[in-house]
Design a protein around this motif. Sequence first.
Motif: not given
Length: 181
Positions: A143-147, A153-160
């Motif tokens: 999981x993305x640690x931010x969002x 499922x593919x990259x999220x919208x968070x900045x690198x």
Amino acid sequence: MRLDLTEIVTHLGKQISYEIDEPPIEDFGGGVWCVAPILGHVTFTNTGRHVVARGSFSTTVELECSRCLRAHSMLLELPIEEELQIAGHTIEMLEAADEDEIPEEEREPLFVDNIFDLTELIRQSILLALPIKPLCSEECRGLCPHCGANLNDGPCGCPPDVDANPFAALAEIFENEESVE
Ligand SMILES: [Zn+2]
Ligand SMILES: [Zn+2]
């Protein structure tokens, strides 16, 4: 499935086979569900001091991935290899082998008063076979640690992610410290 093994226990050398066709065991807890019937076979043999259980079973469990928390299924095919100590002796066994009386506390908890709790044995075998950190796949991106988005499922919208390169982040801190001085 509780089996009355009196017939086997009281006859040295006796062998009985059972087909296993049990409904899924639901109560595992900890993000684990058994989702398919438990199918297999088991043969019990009276060897004198023990009733030996030999066989196998298969089922499917659903596990929560330890990285992305998504449920995934896992086929389990497990052996049944159990030696059940016979508590006390029948007349046949006393004739066959002059062994000491087996103390009460050595009784198998799965096997009390000639009743064998096959469901409990299966439940214990499944628990032992489960991975400590289940993964939906070796390549799970988690999981993305931010969002919290599932990165499979593919990259999220968070900045690198700066965490992706901890040295870059450290370098930035050192730079800032230097500029303060
Ligand atoms: Zn995963
Ligand atoms: Zn994100």
